[in-house]
Design a protein around this motif. Structure first.
Motif, PDB file in Angstrom:
ATOM      1  N   ILE A   1      -1.390   1.241  -3.330  1.00 27.52           N
ATOM      2  CA  ILE A   1      -0.518   1.676  -2.235  1.00 27.52           C
ATOM      3  C   ILE A   1      -1.235   2.804  -1.498  1.00 27.52           C
ATOM      4  CG2 ILE A   1       1.701   2.742  -1.641  1.00 27.52           C
ATOM      5  CD1 ILE A   1       2.856   1.497  -4.184  1.00 27.52           C
TER       6      ILE A   1
ATOM      7  N   ARG B   1       1.163  -3.190  -4.094  1.00 25.33           N
ATOM      8  CA  ARG B   1       0.575  -3.517  -2.795  1.00 25.33           C
ATOM      9  C   ARG B   1       0.211  -4.990  -2.734  1.00 25.33           C
ATOM     10  NH1 ARG B   1       1.158  -1.147   2.041  1.00 25.33           N
ATOM     11  NH2 ARG B   1      -0.615  -1.514   3.414  1.00 25.33           N
TER      12      ARG B   1
ATOM     13  N   ASP C   1       6.528  -4.200  -1.420  1.00 19.38           N
ATOM     14  CA  ASP C   1       6.810  -3.525  -0.157  1.00 19.38           C
ATOM     15  C   ASP C   1       7.522  -2.219  -0.505  1.00 19.38           C
ATOM     16  OD1 ASP C   1       7.387  -3.705   2.968  1.00 19.38           O
ATOM     17  OD2 ASP C   1       9.254  -3.116   1.979  1.00 19.38           O
ATOM     18  N   SER C   2       7.090  -1.120   0.097  1.00 21.05           N
ATOM     19  CA  SER C   2       7.633   0.189  -0.265  1.00 21.05           C
ATOM     20  C   SER C   2       9.118   0.316   0.046  1.00 21.05           C
ATOM     21  CB  SER C   2       6.857   1.298   0.455  1.00 21.05           C
ATOM     22  OG  SER C   2       5.533   1.358  -0.023  1.00 21.05           O
TER      23      SER C   2
ATOM     24  N   LEU D   1       4.147   3.117  -9.616  1.00 16.85           N
ATOM     25  CA  LEU D   1       3.555   2.960  -8.286  1.00 16.85           C
ATOM     26  C   LEU D   1       2.131   2.436  -8.424  1.00 16.85           C
ATOM     27  CD1 LEU D   1       4.707   6.181  -6.362  1.00 16.85           C
ATOM     28  CD2 LEU D   1       5.872   3.979  -6.611  1.00 16.85           C
ATOM     29  N   ASP D   2       1.868   1.302  -7.816  1.00 18.26           N
ATOM     30  CA  ASP D   2       0.545   0.682  -7.853  1.00 18.26           C
ATOM     31  C   ASP D   2      -0.484   1.590  -7.179  1.00 18.26           C
ATOM     32  OD1 ASP D   2      -1.527  -1.129  -7.997  1.00 18.26           O
ATOM     33  OD2 ASP D   2      -0.838  -2.338  -6.300  1.00 18.26           O
TER      34      ASP D   2
ATOM     35  N   GLU E   1       1.410   6.785   2.002  1.00 14.47           N
ATOM     36  CA  GLU E   1       2.629   6.032   1.682  1.00 14.47           C
ATOM     37  C   GLU E   1       3.160   6.449   0.310  1.00 14.47           C
ATOM     38  OE1 GLU E   1       3.771   1.314   1.300  1.00 14.47           O
ATOM     39  OE2 GLU E   1       2.244   1.910   2.769  1.00 14.47           O
ATOM     40  N   GLN E   2       2.250   6.702  -0.640  1.00 16.43           N
ATOM     41  CA  GLN E   2       2.675   7.164  -1.967  1.00 16.43           C
ATOM     42  C   GLN E   2       3.345   8.535  -1.877  1.00 16.43           C
ATOM     43  OE1 GLN E   2       0.391   6.497  -5.579  1.00 16.43           O
ATOM     44  NE2 GLN E   2      -1.200   5.467  -4.402  1.00 16.43           N
TER      45      GLN E   2
END
Length: 232
Positions: free
Chosen positions: A127, A79, A105-106, A123-124, A131-132
């Motif tokens: 986020i 993110r 950016d996803s 995955l940070d 969105e995750q």
């Protein structure tokens, strides 16, 4: 790390988490996946066989030795740029050699993941939760990424069902989460998926004991665990 002494035949879930340096949720998931041998007392408390914990520790050590010279390609979706920089700096000190591609950016992250087919995807924790959920859904469905392990924040794994409900409430009559995706979540898209591996980031059980440097150190064995679960 808390040591296992000869007189200890079994440990509680909390003791086991301290031995393995993971959260309670990770220990419970390891039991469900058969990685740890456990049973429940009459009072409903879970007890874990000490010998199975010792075996898990030995597997970690062997994996560390075997893969210390391995070249790992990872995809990190973040993110904030500063979070990616902090992790990139930390992995320079690992025994595991990691080449990490970064996206802040996803959509860019999804496109890169499909393009390079990395060994694992990170995955940070920052986020947004909804969105995750969508990221995990698309990564798990795409034929080029569905067999790649995904490292996800432990706190998100615990909270994601409530996150989806809250997102629907905030969206009003128009749901932000498709019914198909809701059904997948109910069927264990995240918590029952063996390719989803939790890491400590926002877990309150570990927040007091860990600083950012400790968290990055704990990621190396989790990267190795992810590599061992990868389906070829």
């Amino acid at each position: 790390m808390k040591a296992i002494t000869p007189e200890m035949e079994y440990l509680s879930t909390r003791q086991s988490a301290k031995v393995l340096q993971v959260s309670l949720g990770t220990v419970q998931k390891m039991v469900e996946l058969g990685e740890l041998i456990a049973w429940k007392t009459r009072g409903g408390h879970r007890r874990i066989l000490a010998s199975s914990l010792e075996q898990q520790l030995q597997r970690r050590k062997r994996a560390m030795r075997q893969k210390s010279t391995q070249h790992c390609v990872a995809m990190g979706i973040f993110r904030r740029t500063e979070n990616s920089v902090a992790l990139l700096e930390a992995i320079q000190d690992w025994q595991l050699k990691v080449e990490m591609e970064v996206a802040v950016d996803s959509l860019e992250g999804l496109m890169k993941a499909v393009s390079i087919a990395p060994d694992l995807i990170f995955l940070d924790a920052l986020i947004p939760p909804v969105e995750q959920v969508h990221l995990i859904h698309y990564l798990s469905k795409n034929k080029d990424t569905q067999r790649i392990p995904i490292l996800v924040d432990e706190g998100f794994i615990k909270l994601h069902p409530g996150v989806v409900t809250l997102a629907d409430e905030n969206a009003g009559t128009r749901s932000s989460v498709p019914e198909e995706l809701k059904e997948e979540l109910e069927n264990g898209l995240i918590e029952l998926n063996p390719l989803i591996i939790g890491y400590p980031a926002t877990d309150p059980e570990m927040d007091a004991a860990l600083n950012p440097d400790n968290r990055h150190e704990l990621l190396e064995p989790l990267f190795l665990e992810a590599l061992s679960r990868k389906c070829f």
